[in-house]
Design a protein around this motif. Structure first.
Motif, short mmCIF file in Angstrom:
data_model
loop_
_atom_site.label_atom_id
_atom_site.label_comp_id
_atom_site.label_asym_id
_atom_site.label_seq_id
_atom_site.Cartn_x
_atom_site.Cartn_y
_atom_site.Cartn_z
N MET A 152 0.83 -1.20 0.00
CA MET A 152 0.00 0.00 0.00
C MET A 152 0.86 1.24 0.00
O MET A 152 2.03 1.21 0.40
N GLY A 153 0.27 2.33 -0.42
CA GLY A 153 1.02 3.58 -0.43
C GLY A 153 0.12 4.78 -0.27
O GLY A 153 -1.10 4.69 -0.47
N TRP A 154 0.72 5.88 0.11
CA TRP A 154 0.05 7.18 0.16
C TRP A 154 0.77 8.12 -0.81
O TRP A 154 1.99 8.19 -0.82
N PHE A 155 -0.03 8.81 -1.58
CA PHE A 155 0.47 9.84 -2.49
C PHE A 155 -0.25 11.15 -2.16
O PHE A 155 -1.30 11.14 -1.52
N ARG A 156 0.31 12.26 -2.62
CA ARG A 156 -0.38 13.53 -2.43
C ARG A 156 -0.14 14.41 -3.66
O ARG A 156 0.84 14.24 -4.39
N GLN A 157 -1.08 15.31 -3.86
CA GLN A 157 -0.96 16.24 -4.98
C GLN A 157 -1.52 17.59 -4.58
O GLN A 157 -2.70 17.69 -4.17
N VAL B 75 4.37 9.65 -0.98
CA VAL B 75 4.66 10.05 0.38
C VAL B 75 5.24 8.90 1.19
O VAL B 75 6.28 9.06 1.85
N ALA B 76 4.58 7.76 1.17
CA ALA B 76 5.02 6.62 1.98
C ALA B 76 4.45 5.34 1.41
O ALA B 76 3.39 5.36 0.77
N SER B 77 5.12 4.24 1.66
CA SER B 77 4.61 2.94 1.24
C SER B 77 4.90 1.92 2.34
O SER B 77 5.78 2.13 3.19
N ILE B 78 4.15 0.83 2.29
CA ILE B 78 4.33 -0.25 3.27
C ILE B 78 4.16 -1.57 2.54
O ILE B 78 3.30 -1.70 1.66
N SER B 79 4.97 -2.55 2.92
CA SER B 79 4.92 -3.86 2.26
C SER B 79 3.64 -4.59 2.64
O SER B 79 2.94 -4.23 3.58
N ALA B 80 3.37 -5.66 1.92
CA ALA B 80 2.13 -6.42 2.14
C ALA B 80 2.01 -6.89 3.59
O ALA B 80 0.94 -6.81 4.20
N GLY B 81 3.10 -7.39 4.13
CA GLY B 81 3.08 -7.87 5.50
C GLY B 81 3.25 -6.80 6.55
O GLY B 81 3.12 -7.06 7.75
N GLY B 82 3.55 -5.59 6.10
CA GLY B 82 3.70 -4.47 7.04
C GLY B 82 5.05 -4.35 7.68
O GLY B 82 5.26 -3.53 8.57
N ASP B 83 6.02 -5.14 7.22
CA ASP B 83 7.32 -5.15 7.88
C ASP B 83 8.33 -4.24 7.23
O ASP B 83 9.46 -4.09 7.74
N THR C 85 3.99 8.59 9.68
CA THR C 85 4.14 7.16 9.93
C THR C 85 3.03 6.40 9.23
O THR C 85 1.84 6.70 9.44
N ILE C 86 3.41 5.44 8.40
CA ILE C 86 2.44 4.60 7.69
C ILE C 86 2.30 3.28 8.43
O ILE C 86 3.28 2.74 8.96
N SER C 87 1.08 2.77 8.49
CA SER C 87 0.84 1.47 9.12
C SER C 87 -0.33 0.79 8.42
O SER C 87 -1.12 1.45 7.73
N LYS C 88 -0.44 -0.51 8.64
CA LYS C 88 -1.42 -1.32 7.90
C LYS C 88 -2.00 -2.35 8.84
O LYS C 88 -1.23 -3.09 9.47
N ASP C 89 -3.30 -2.39 8.96
CA ASP C 89 -3.97 -3.39 9.79
C ASP C 89 -4.66 -4.38 8.87
O ASP C 89 -5.75 -4.10 8.34
N ASN C 90 -4.02 -5.51 8.64
CA ASN C 90 -4.58 -6.49 7.71
C ASN C 90 -5.88 -7.10 8.23
O ASN C 90 -6.72 -7.54 7.44
N ALA C 91 -6.04 -7.16 9.53
CA ALA C 91 -7.27 -7.72 10.09
C ALA C 91 -8.47 -6.83 9.82
O ALA C 91 -9.60 -7.30 9.72
N LYS C 92 -8.22 -5.53 9.70
CA LYS C 92 -9.31 -4.57 9.46
C LYS C 92 -9.33 -4.06 8.02
O LYS C 92 -10.13 -3.20 7.68
#
Length: 131
Positions: free
Chosen positions: A37-42, A51-59, A72-79
C-alpha cells in the motif's frame, strides 16, 4: 471490484497532527494482506508525489525525504485498513492525499514510489495546513 476510501483529512494549524485512514473493500481471491500500500499527495499546480509505502506484511516501510520523521504509515490487515499518521505538519504538506494498493511488483524503485505500480486508488482526502 476493489474500493479504497480515504478519511481523516481536515484543516489544522502548522505543527498540528492528523491521522488519515484508508478502508479497503471488495477483495475476492486476492486478500488484502497480499497487497502493498502507499500514500500519495498532490497539491494544486504540482505533480503527484509519493509520500510513503508499506509492504504487504507491514514489515517494510519507505518514506519520502520531505516527510521522513514526521509521518508514519501502518497497515492493519485484520481490518483491511491503511493509516498515515501526520505529525508536525507544515503548510507545504497541504494537498489532496490518496491511498493506493498494488501487488506483484515493487512499489519503490530508485528511492521513489512509482504510481504506475499501484492498481487501485481512492478518491482522496484533503489536508490543509495553515501557517
Amino acid at each position: 471490484q476493489v474500493q479504497l476510501v480515504e478519511s481523516g483529512g481536515g484543516s489544522v494549524q502548522a505543527g498540528g497532527s492528523l491521522r488519515l485512514s484508508c478502508a479497503a473493500s471488495g477483495y475476492s481471491y486476492s486478500s488484502y494482506s497480499s497487497h502493498y500500500m502507499g500514500w500519495f499527495r498532490q497539491a494544486p499546480g504540482k505533480e503527484r508525489e509519493g509520500v510513503a509505502s508499506i509492504s504487504a506484511g507491514g514489515d517494510y516501510t519507505h518514506y519520502a525525504g520531505s516527510v521522513k520523521g514526521r509521518f508514519t504509515i501502518s497497515k492493519d490487515n485484520a481490518k483491511n485498513t491503511l493509516y498515515l499518521q501526520l505529525n508536525r505538519l507544515k503548510p507545504e504538506d497541504t494537498a489532496m492525499y490518496y491511498c493506493a494498493a498494488g501487488r506483484g511488483r515493487y512499489p519503490v524503485v530508485g528511492g521513489r514510489l512509482l504510481p504506475e505500480n499501484f492498481d487501485y486508488w481512492g478518491q482522496g482526502t484533503q489536508v490543509t495546513v495553515a501557517s
